[in-house]
Design an enzyme around this catalytic site. Structure first.
Site, mmCIF file in Angstrom:
data_model
loop_
_atom_site.group_PDB
_atom_site.id
_atom_site.type_symbol
_atom_site.label_atom_id
_atom_site.label_comp_id
_atom_site.label_asym_id
_atom_site.label_seq_id
_atom_site.Cartn_x
_atom_site.Cartn_y
_atom_site.Cartn_z
ATOM 1 N N ASN A 1 5.016 -72.992 -37.259
ATOM 2 C CA ASN A 1 5.424 -72.889 -38.663
ATOM 3 C C ASN A 1 6.734 -72.120 -38.770
ATOM 4 O O ASN A 1 7.005 -71.189 -37.995
ATOM 5 C CB ASN A 1 4.324 -72.305 -39.546
ATOM 6 C CG ASN A 1 3.726 -71.013 -39.048
ATOM 7 O OD1 ASN A 1 3.707 -70.740 -37.852
ATOM 8 N ND2 ASN A 1 3.228 -70.200 -39.956
ATOM 9 N N ILE A 2 7.538 -72.534 -39.735
ATOM 10 C CA ILE A 2 8.883 -71.974 -39.924
ATOM 11 C C ILE A 2 9.038 -71.645 -41.406
ATOM 12 O O ILE A 2 9.049 -72.561 -42.242
ATOM 13 C CB ILE A 2 9.961 -72.987 -39.475
ATOM 14 C CG1 ILE A 2 9.721 -73.402 -38.010
ATOM 15 C CG2 ILE A 2 11.363 -72.387 -39.646
ATOM 16 C CD1 ILE A 2 10.586 -74.565 -37.536
ATOM 17 N N GLU A 3 9.110 -70.354 -41.707
ATOM 18 C CA GLU A 3 9.164 -69.927 -43.106
ATOM 19 C C GLU A 3 10.599 -69.676 -43.552
ATOM 20 O O GLU A 3 11.532 -69.728 -42.741
ATOM 21 C CB GLU A 3 8.291 -68.675 -43.280
ATOM 22 C CG GLU A 3 6.833 -69.001 -42.965
ATOM 23 C CD GLU A 3 5.881 -67.833 -43.133
ATOM 24 O OE1 GLU A 3 6.336 -66.675 -43.190
ATOM 25 O OE2 GLU A 3 4.670 -68.092 -43.208
ATOM 26 N N CYS B 1 4.946 -76.246 -42.186
ATOM 27 C CA CYS B 1 3.784 -76.035 -41.321
ATOM 28 C C CYS B 1 4.021 -76.546 -39.896
ATOM 29 O O CYS B 1 4.791 -77.494 -39.675
ATOM 30 C CB CYS B 1 2.574 -76.774 -41.868
ATOM 31 S SG CYS B 1 1.963 -76.151 -43.436
ATOM 32 N N GLU C 1 2.028 -78.297 -37.976
ATOM 33 C CA GLU C 1 1.603 -79.682 -37.745
ATOM 34 C C GLU C 1 2.712 -80.661 -38.093
ATOM 35 O O GLU C 1 2.974 -81.629 -37.377
ATOM 36 C CB GLU C 1 0.376 -80.029 -38.593
ATOM 37 C CG GLU C 1 -0.844 -79.207 -38.284
ATOM 38 C CD GLU C 1 -0.952 -77.982 -39.181
ATOM 39 O OE1 GLU C 1 0.069 -77.295 -39.382
ATOM 40 O OE2 GLU C 1 -2.047 -77.700 -39.677
ATOM 41 N N CYS D 1 -3.603 -77.919 -43.558
ATOM 42 C CA CYS D 1 -3.503 -77.919 -45.018
ATOM 43 C C CYS D 1 -3.439 -79.350 -45.550
ATOM 44 O O CYS D 1 -3.242 -80.314 -44.805
ATOM 45 C CB CYS D 1 -2.287 -77.112 -45.475
ATOM 46 S SG CYS D 1 -0.735 -78.021 -45.402
ATOM 47 N N CYS E 1 -0.264 -81.429 -44.796
ATOM 48 C CA CYS E 1 -0.225 -81.924 -43.410
ATOM 49 C C CYS E 1 -1.187 -83.087 -43.235
ATOM 50 O O CYS E 1 -0.885 -84.055 -42.527
ATOM 51 C CB CYS E 1 -0.545 -80.800 -42.429
ATOM 52 S SG CYS E 1 0.790 -79.589 -42.340
HETATM 53 N N1 THU Z 1 0.479 -73.144 -42.127
HETATM 54 C C1 THU Z 1 0.628 -74.053 -41.106
HETATM 55 O O1 THU Z 1 1.541 -73.933 -40.279
HETATM 56 N N2 THU Z 1 -0.231 -75.085 -41.058
HETATM 57 C C2 THU Z 1 -1.250 -75.300 -41.950
HETATM 58 O O2 THU Z 1 -1.895 -76.330 -41.898
HETATM 59 C C3 THU Z 1 -1.599 -74.250 -42.930
HETATM 60 C C4 THU Z 1 -0.547 -73.224 -43.151
HETATM 61 C C5 THU Z 1 1.439 -72.023 -42.217
HETATM 62 C C6 THU Z 1 2.349 -72.103 -43.401
HETATM 63 C C7 THU Z 1 2.740 -70.664 -43.593
HETATM 64 O O3 THU Z 1 3.870 -70.394 -42.757
HETATM 65 C C8 THU Z 1 1.562 -69.879 -43.065
HETATM 66 O O4 THU Z 1 0.760 -70.795 -42.329
HETATM 67 C C9 THU Z 1 0.712 -69.236 -44.135
HETATM 68 O O5 THU Z 1 0.360 -70.141 -45.104
#
Ligand code: THU
Length: 140
Positions: free
Chosen positions: A52-54, A63, A65, A96, A99
């Site tokens: 994941n990359i915020e 996310c 995935e 989520c 995804c």
């Molecule tokens: N996140 C994912 O990478 N995949 C998911 O299916 C659920 C959420 C990440 C997004 C965000 O960076 C962190 O988890 C918290 O929500």
């Protein structure tokens, strides 16, 4: 008939993919949540990983995935065989809804294994997202 099941341990093939997903999770860029997620997608041509990359602009976060899926598709891979999702901070990492929709676009029959309830759950994408919206419903 679905194949949804809970697993305590993984097969050797899943273990290999799990290690790739764990490696990817450690590359996560998570200044906002501190929640590191990793995904590994096995395709006909190889393994594609994602983390994941915020972003400081919160809605732009992506996310793990979808990073893995987009990497695979952009490399010309659409034959998805298996995906595993893990995270570092907890042992619950169900994909989520966004995804699941992206998975459904490419591979409703894809088997996804994710950390869940202290063990692992394995489900088909069509089980994770029943009656998914698709091109037959007027989508692109
Ligand atoms: N996140 C994912 O990478 N995949 C998911 O299916 C659920 C959420 C990440 C997004 C965000 O960076 C962190 O988890 C918290 O929500």
């Amino acid at each position: 008939m679905g194949i949804g099941r809970e697993q305590v341990s993984l097969t050797n093939q899943q273990e290999e993919l799990l290690r790739e997903a764990e490696k990817a999770a450690r590359k996560a860029y998570v200044p906002v949540s501190g929640f590191r997620v990793g995904a590994a997608l096995k395709t006909a041509g190889g393994v594609y990983t994602g983390c994941n990359i915020e972003n400081a602009s919160l809605g732009l976060s992506m996310c793990a995935e979808r990073v893995a899926i987009f990497k695979a598709v952009s490399a010309g891979e659409r034959d998805f065989l298996k995906m595993i999702v893990v995270n570092v901070e907890s042992n619950d990492a169900p994909p989520c809804g966004a995804c699941r929709q992206v998975m459904a676009e490419f591979a409703p029959e894809l088997e996804v294994t994710y950390r869940h309830g202290g063990g692992f759950s394995t489900r088909l994408v069509r089980e994770l997202l029943p009656d998914a919206f698709g091109s037959r419903n007027g989508g692109a």
